[in-house]
Write an enzyme that holds these catalytic residues in place. Structure first.
Site, PDB file in Angstrom:
ATOM      1  N   ARG A 199      -8.693   2.209  12.862  1.00  0.00           N
ATOM      2  CA  ARG A 199      -7.873   1.717  11.752  1.00  0.00           C
ATOM      3  C   ARG A 199      -8.784   1.465  10.554  1.00  0.00           C
ATOM      4  O   ARG A 199      -9.488   0.461  10.493  1.00  0.00           O
ATOM      5  CB  ARG A 199      -7.158   0.420  12.153  1.00  0.00           C
ATOM      6  CG  ARG A 199      -6.137  -0.077  11.132  1.00  0.00           C
ATOM      7  CD  ARG A 199      -5.547  -1.410  11.567  1.00  0.00           C
ATOM      8  NE  ARG A 199      -4.380  -1.775  10.783  1.00  0.00           N
ATOM      9  CZ  ARG A 199      -3.136  -1.405  11.048  1.00  0.00           C
ATOM     10  NH1 ARG A 199      -2.891  -0.661  12.118  1.00  0.00           N
ATOM     11  NH2 ARG A 199      -2.132  -1.787  10.268  1.00  0.00           N
TER      12      ARG A 199
ATOM     13  N   ARG B  25      -9.475   0.646   6.671  1.00  0.00           N
ATOM     14  CA  ARG B  25      -8.892  -0.007   5.507  1.00  0.00           C
ATOM     15  C   ARG B  25      -9.993  -0.265   4.476  1.00  0.00           C
ATOM     16  O   ARG B  25     -11.153  -0.489   4.836  1.00  0.00           O
ATOM     17  CB  ARG B  25      -8.247  -1.350   5.889  1.00  0.00           C
ATOM     18  CG  ARG B  25      -6.976  -1.205   6.719  1.00  0.00           C
ATOM     19  CD  ARG B  25      -5.866  -0.531   5.926  1.00  0.00           C
ATOM     20  NE  ARG B  25      -4.606  -0.465   6.628  1.00  0.00           N
ATOM     21  CZ  ARG B  25      -4.226   0.524   7.405  1.00  0.00           C
ATOM     22  NH1 ARG B  25      -5.050   1.549   7.626  1.00  0.00           N
ATOM     23  NH2 ARG B  25      -3.042   0.528   7.988  1.00  0.00           N
TER      24      ARG B  25
ATOM     25  N   CYS C  32       0.806  -1.223   0.000  1.00  0.00           N
ATOM     26  CA  CYS C  32       0.000   0.000   0.000  1.00  0.00           C
ATOM     27  C   CYS C  32       0.836   1.269   0.000  1.00  0.00           C
ATOM     28  O   CYS C  32       0.295   2.358  -0.131  1.00  0.00           O
ATOM     29  CB  CYS C  32      -0.921   0.015   1.220  1.00  0.00           C
ATOM     30  SG  CYS C  32      -0.043  -0.014   2.796  1.00  0.00           S
TER      31      CYS C  32
ATOM     32  N   GLU D  26      -7.009  -6.077  -0.036  1.00  0.00           N
ATOM     33  CA  GLU D  26      -6.991  -5.109   1.074  1.00  0.00           C
ATOM     34  C   GLU D  26      -5.972  -4.038   0.789  1.00  0.00           C
ATOM     35  O   GLU D  26      -4.918  -4.291   0.214  1.00  0.00           O
ATOM     36  CB  GLU D  26      -6.643  -5.852   2.369  1.00  0.00           C
ATOM     37  CG  GLU D  26      -6.484  -4.961   3.591  1.00  0.00           C
ATOM     38  CD  GLU D  26      -5.046  -4.482   3.815  1.00  0.00           C
ATOM     39  OE1 GLU D  26      -4.855  -3.501   4.564  1.00  0.00           O
ATOM     40  OE2 GLU D  26      -4.124  -5.071   3.223  1.00  0.00           O
TER      41      GLU D  26
END
Length: 406
Positions: free
Chosen positions: A224, A226, A133, A180
């Site tokens: 968090r 995502r 990422c 992801e």
């Protein structure tokens, strides 16, 4: 006669496993695989029977591959939904060490996926990948801009790793995928990066695509966010609207912090003594604590929001990052008025990411912090995997029916 190398791949055997199962030396297996010698018909038939038996015995489960696997967070999620991992790729040797300590598959973790031919990857029903990422993250983009380096799909070292996902999907055509990445993926380069991803997956490969940004704070005491991307080879009734999200913040830091009262056993160098107190090595030195306070005060005076993040038992933490090993500033645990705060221990980091208590941490603290900071929050993706599972089986069953008719 079927190609031996292809049969070996379908059976999911490594060379060592095939040698043991077939009763021949690894040298024989390598020569057969390279086509230098021809195996006996009985060897080919035994492999064919193994493949047939595996398909029968594994009814009710699905096979998946774990790309850019890290320490296996997405694998744990898929296994919770009935998945079987048949192939793993992860280039970092320290992450491999942690992965193999927790998933002793008796087969190697493959390194750089760019060096793997798609046809050498076992057949699978689901492709799982947390592709790198850094080229898409806010921090990664800022760093690359400052260095005058390209990012996103122009980054030849990392951004284009997404295309390895594409070529494997194109070759194997699995029933589904789960990808992801960081939340910022959708907005990177004014949305153009995500437009490319979407077009490749849907228009060029013909998969459906559903996305959802999920905050792990519904499952663990950590903010968090995502992006989760789920796709199917055929149209299904899958919808993220059916995803169960517990009340945000129902879990707090007290649920993952060491109690330090003897109710848990001391572990390695993380906690010590009969009461399993946190090792003093995790307490910030006077010099580091003074620096972090001064840094925060300086930016506060400028109207910036930079600074450390202090937590206690009632808190929900900031996002744990891979840089946590440097100073721990994003999540500092209060030790009371007048006492320097401390870092989380690696075990607390594991809990914060939703890993079970028996998850092994065989690496140094520095590597452990990097690994958990780069990991997914396991319960989030376990929930998604379980939501996916019936639709995966649906696509698999439809394909099986078409083959029988054919």
């Amino acid at each position: 006669m079927q190609d031996f190398s292809q049969l070996l791949t379908k059976a999911g055997y490594s060379v060592a496993e095939a040698a043991k199962r077939l009763g021949y030396s690894e040298g024989h297996i390598y020569r057969w695989k390279r086509g230098e010698e021809t195996p006996r018909d009985s060897v080919i038939r035994l492999l064919e029977l193994e493949i047939e038996n595996r398909q029968v015995n594994l009814e009710g489960s699905f096979a998946f591959i774990d790309l850019f696997a890290g320490i296996g967070g997405l694998r744990k999620a898929m296994e919770s939904a009935g998945g079987r991992c048949v192939f793993t790729s992860e280039w970092d040797r320290f992450a491999q060490q942690t992965y193999l300590a927790n998933f002793p598959d008796n087969r190697p973790v493959v390194g750089d996926i760019q060096e793997v031919n798609a046809e050498d990857i076992p057949e699978h029903d689901v492709l799982v990948a947390g592709f790198p990422c850094q080229p898409f993250s806010i921090a990664g983009v800022s760093k690359k801009n400052a260095l005058g380096r390209a990012h996103g799909f122009a980054d030849e070292t990392q951004g284009t790793l997404f295309f390895d996902v594409l070529r494997i999907l194109m070759h194997h055509r699995p029933a589904a995928f789960m990808l992801e990445n960081v939340k910022n993926l959708k907005s990177h380069d004014k949305g153009r990066t995500f437009d490319v991803i979407k077009r490749k997956l849907t228009e060029e490969l013909g998969y459906t695509l559903d996305t959802r940004i999920i905050d792990a704070g519904h499952y663990v005491p950590q903010h968090r966010e995502r992006i989760v991307m789920v796709g199917f080879r055929e149209k299904t009734d899958f919808s993220f609207d059916d995803l169960y999200l517990p009340e945000y913040g129902r879990r707090r830091m007290r649920d993952i912090l060491h109690p330090e009262d003897g109710t848990e056993s001391a572990e390695g160098h993380f906690t010590i003594g009969i009461d399993a107190k946190v090792n003093s090595k995790y307490t910030l030195t006077d010099k580091l604590w003074a620096y972090l306070q001064g840094y925060a005060a300086k930016h506060k005076a400028k109207g910036n929001g930079f600074g450390f993040g202090m937590v206690d038992g009632d808190s929900i933490s900031r996002t744990l990052s891979a840089r946590y090993y440097k100073d721990g500033s994003e999540i500092l645990v209060s030790r009371g008025e007048g006492n320097n705060p401390r870092r989380l221990t690696p075990r607390e980091c594991a809990r914060l990411m939703g890993y079970p208590e028996d998850f092994r941490i065989p690496v140094s603290d520095t590597q452990a912090y990097k690994q958990f900071g780069n990991s997914v929050a396991v319960p989030v993706f376990a929930e998604v995997a379980n939501l996916m599972a019936p639709h995966v089986f649906d696509v698999m069953n439809r394909s099986a029916s078409l083959k029988k008719v054919g």
